[in-house]
Design a protein around this motif. Structure first.
Motif, mmCIF file in Angstrom:
data_model
loop_
_atom_site.group_PDB
_atom_site.id
_atom_site.type_symbol
_atom_site.label_atom_id
_atom_site.label_comp_id
_atom_site.label_asym_id
_atom_site.label_seq_id
_atom_site.Cartn_x
_atom_site.Cartn_y
_atom_site.Cartn_z
ATOM 1 N N LEU A 1 7.812 39.918 24.780
ATOM 2 C CA LEU A 1 7.374 38.832 25.661
ATOM 3 C C LEU A 1 7.026 39.338 27.058
ATOM 4 O O LEU A 1 6.131 38.790 27.710
ATOM 5 N N LYS A 2 7.713 40.366 27.517
ATOM 6 C CA LYS A 2 7.401 40.908 28.837
ATOM 7 C C LYS A 2 5.989 41.481 28.868
ATOM 8 O O LYS A 2 5.211 41.226 29.796
ATOM 9 N N ALA A 3 5.653 42.266 27.837
ATOM 10 C CA ALA A 3 4.308 42.846 27.766
ATOM 11 C C ALA A 3 3.260 41.759 27.576
ATOM 12 O O ALA A 3 2.169 41.815 28.157
ATOM 13 N N LEU A 4 3.587 40.781 26.784
ATOM 14 C CA LEU A 4 2.653 39.687 26.533
ATOM 15 C C LEU A 4 2.395 38.889 27.803
ATOM 16 O O LEU A 4 1.252 38.546 28.123
ATOM 17 N N MET B 1 -1.221 38.416 29.748
ATOM 18 C CA MET B 1 -1.799 37.105 30.045
ATOM 19 C C MET B 1 -2.029 36.931 31.545
ATOM 20 O O MET B 1 -3.045 36.369 31.965
ATOM 21 N N GLU B 2 -1.106 37.425 32.347
ATOM 22 C CA GLU B 2 -1.292 37.339 33.800
ATOM 23 C C GLU B 2 -2.481 38.185 34.247
ATOM 24 O O GLU B 2 -3.254 37.771 35.110
ATOM 25 N N LYS B 3 -2.643 39.358 33.647
ATOM 26 C CA LYS B 3 -3.787 40.210 33.986
ATOM 27 C C LYS B 3 -5.102 39.540 33.606
ATOM 28 O O LYS B 3 -6.120 39.685 34.299
ATOM 29 N N LEU B 4 -5.079 38.800 32.502
ATOM 30 C CA LEU B 4 -6.268 38.078 32.060
ATOM 31 C C LEU B 4 -6.432 36.738 32.777
ATOM 32 O O LEU B 4 -7.385 36.008 32.511
ATOM 33 N N ASP B 5 -5.508 36.422 33.674
ATOM 34 C CA ASP B 5 -5.532 35.165 34.427
ATOM 35 C C ASP B 5 -5.471 33.965 33.483
ATOM 36 O O ASP B 5 -6.202 32.992 33.637
ATOM 37 N N MET B 6 -4.566 34.042 32.507
ATOM 38 C CA MET B 6 -4.374 32.961 31.539
ATOM 39 C C MET B 6 -3.016 32.308 31.754
ATOM 40 O O MET B 6 -2.019 32.996 31.955
ATOM 41 N N TRP B 7 -2.983 30.992 31.714
ATOM 42 C CA TRP B 7 -1.715 30.273 31.801
ATOM 43 C C TRP B 7 -1.142 30.043 30.399
ATOM 44 O O TRP B 7 -1.831 30.183 29.392
ATOM 45 N N PHE B 8 0.147 29.706 30.356
ATOM 46 C CA PHE B 8 0.857 29.594 29.084
ATOM 47 C C PHE B 8 1.711 28.330 29.042
ATOM 48 O O PHE B 8 2.366 27.972 30.020
ATOM 49 N N GLU B 9 1.680 27.654 27.887
ATOM 50 C CA GLU B 9 2.626 26.587 27.573
ATOM 51 C C GLU B 9 3.262 26.905 26.229
ATOM 52 O O GLU B 9 2.614 27.481 25.346
ATOM 53 N N GLY B 10 4.514 26.545 26.079
ATOM 54 C CA GLY B 10 5.238 26.863 24.856
ATOM 55 C C GLY B 10 5.259 25.740 23.845
ATOM 56 O O GLY B 10 4.697 24.658 24.056
ATOM 57 N N GLU B 11 5.892 26.020 22.730
ATOM 58 C CA GLU B 11 6.120 25.037 21.669
ATOM 59 C C GLU B 11 7.588 25.098 21.292
ATOM 60 O O GLU B 11 8.172 26.183 21.229
ATOM 61 N N ALA B 12 8.180 23.946 21.032
ATOM 62 C CA ALA B 12 9.591 23.905 20.643
ATOM 63 C C ALA B 12 9.759 22.925 19.487
ATOM 64 O O ALA B 12 9.313 21.779 19.581
ATOM 65 N N ARG B 13 10.375 23.373 18.431
ATOM 66 C CA ARG B 13 10.625 22.505 17.284
ATOM 67 C C ARG B 13 11.931 21.753 17.484
ATOM 68 O O ARG B 13 12.999 22.361 17.621
ATOM 69 N N LEU B 14 11.854 20.434 17.512
ATOM 70 C CA LEU B 14 13.051 19.618 17.666
ATOM 71 C C LEU B 14 13.839 19.591 16.358
ATOM 72 O O LEU B 14 13.256 19.585 15.267
ATOM 73 N N LYS C 1 10.226 30.192 29.168
ATOM 74 C CA LYS C 1 10.534 30.587 30.548
ATOM 75 C C LYS C 1 10.255 32.067 30.765
ATOM 76 O O LYS C 1 9.714 32.467 31.811
ATOM 77 N N ALA C 2 10.586 32.893 29.771
ATOM 78 C CA ALA C 2 10.327 34.330 29.867
ATOM 79 C C ALA C 2 8.831 34.607 29.970
ATOM 80 O O ALA C 2 8.419 35.592 30.584
ATOM 81 N N MET C 3 8.022 33.737 29.398
ATOM 82 C CA MET C 3 6.566 33.883 29.435
ATOM 83 C C MET C 3 5.952 33.283 30.699
ATOM 84 O O MET C 3 4.742 33.354 30.895
ATOM 85 N N GLY C 4 6.790 32.702 31.555
ATOM 86 C CA GLY C 4 6.280 32.075 32.766
ATOM 87 C C GLY C 4 5.833 30.644 32.562
ATOM 88 O O GLY C 4 5.255 30.032 33.469
ATOM 89 N N GLY C 5 6.076 30.079 31.376
ATOM 90 C CA GLY C 5 5.695 28.701 31.103
ATOM 91 C C GLY C 5 6.689 27.717 31.690
ATOM 92 O O GLY C 5 7.868 28.021 31.852
ATOM 93 N N LYS C 6 6.210 26.529 31.974
ATOM 94 C CA LYS C 6 7.051 25.488 32.579
ATOM 95 C C LYS C 6 7.241 24.280 31.676
ATOM 96 O O LYS C 6 8.005 23.374 32.001
#
Length: 351
Positions: free
Chosen positions: A81-84, A88-101, A120-125
């Motif tokens: 996840l750190k490398a990923l 994504m930051e180098k490519l100027d891409m934002w991230f949102e996650g998915e969570a299975r309830l 959170k580790a990916m910088g997503g909020k």
């Protein structure tokens, strides 16, 4: 030099590992302010047994989506996840996650919590979440429940699960966007979010989903906008069939929903909102609202209202896409073409 499209369709002849090697030399197209929901990339994530599946290789997935012009992604990351995140930051891409309830209160919440930690580790909020339907069902209210009582029992349990999840989200610091997923009517969804009154629980608004329950996309967006944390923008095409109507994701500005106007409603309510599209490349959905069983779990409409809706569909009928008859390679190409076209629409129409 092997292009990304050639690589994708080469299947087992090329390994996914070579994808990352293409990143330094392949020029990137202009970045769209619009991102892609993972459900709009299902065939590429799975590979359809003719191309490398990207579901387990998130770096390859990020590179491919950026090659289409994606400005961001909503998906479940795998691997380093750190490398990923760095990529994504180098490519100027934002991230949102998915969570299975969890499906019920008796299930463990560890997997849900880990999804939030990974986000959170990916910088997503924020994470996308869907209340799981009864086991073995489609999740569509009119197919999954045979009575109002059965639906209410599911709703009570599903809401209780979300209530248990909110303190976890507050502790980790990642918000949960609960999708209107062909289950709760818009007023039911609003009432539940209002009752929770937590900044860590809001809505993922899909303008097309509640059309399957004969609710208007503008009304859905307007009512849920005060709670919006994420979105799944999509234009919808309609056509008649004997038991009701067909409903299908179509290229933006070719269907019956005005995406630019709907996006303006959501963006005004949450200026920090990311614009995600969810044009799923698939056959049309059958909505059998003329059959009595359709109405078993929620209030019906008058004969006049049903007749008016049928006339509306008739007036707005268009040719809908079908992909099930295509070869796997053709389905992959159709999905890629839809994503490219939608991201280009975003470059023109999304501020």
């Amino acid at each position: 030099m092997t292009s990304r499209r050639q690589f994708l369709l080469a299947g087992a002849a090329l390994s996914i590992g070579r994808w990352s090697g293409a990143e330094a030399s392949d020029p990137m197209p202009p970045r769209s302010p619009m991102g892609i929901a993972s459900t709009a990339m299902k065939d590429h994530l799975d590979g359809l047994q003719v191309a490398p599946a990207m579901r387990q290789d998130s770096m390859a997935y990020v590179e491919y989506c950026r090659s289409l012009g994606a400005g961001g992604l909503q998906f479940t990351p795998q691997g380093d996840l750190k490398a990923l995140r760095r990529r994504m930051e180098k490519l100027d891409m934002w991230f949102e996650g998915e969570a299975r309830l969890p499906r019920s209160l008796s299930e463990g919440f560890e997997r849900f919590e880990q999804s939030l930690r990974d986000t959170k580790a990916m910088g997503g909020k924020v994470v996308r979440a869907v209340s799981p339907p009864p086991k073995g069902s489609s999740g569509r209210r009119y197919e999954s429940f045979t009575s109002a009582e059965q639906y209410r029992a599911w709703q009570e349990e599903a809401n209780a699960v979300v209530r248990r999840c909110v303190p976890i989200a507050e502790r980790i610091g990642v918000k949960v966007a609960l999708e209107n997923h062909k289950d709760r009517l818009v007023d039911e969804h609003v009432e539940f979010l209002r009752s929770m009154s937590s900044e860590y629980l809001g809505a993922l608004i899909d303008p097309g989903n509640n059309m399957s329950m004969l609710e208007d996309p503008t009304e859905v967006c307007t009512k849920l906008a005060p709670y919006v944390l994420s979105c799944s923008m999509k234009d919808m095409g309609v056509a008649l069939y004997e038991d009701g109507f067909l409903l299908s994701e179509v290229r933006f500005d070719t269907g019956v929903t005005k995406q630019k106007a709907l996006w303006a409603i959501l963006k005004a309510a949450n200026p920090q909102l990311n614009c995600l599209h969810e044009l799923i490349t698939r056959d049309p959905l059958r909505v059998p609202y003329l059959k009595p069983a359709y109405w078993a779990s929620f209030p019906g409409r008058s004969a006049a209202e049903l007749a008016a809706h049928r006339e509306w569909v008739k007036a707005h009928t268009s040719e809908l896409p079908y992909v099930s008859q295509l070869s796997p390679q053709e389905r992959l190409q159709a999905e890629e073409d839809n994503n490219r076209a939608t991201l280009e629409w975003g470059r023109v129409n999304i501020a």
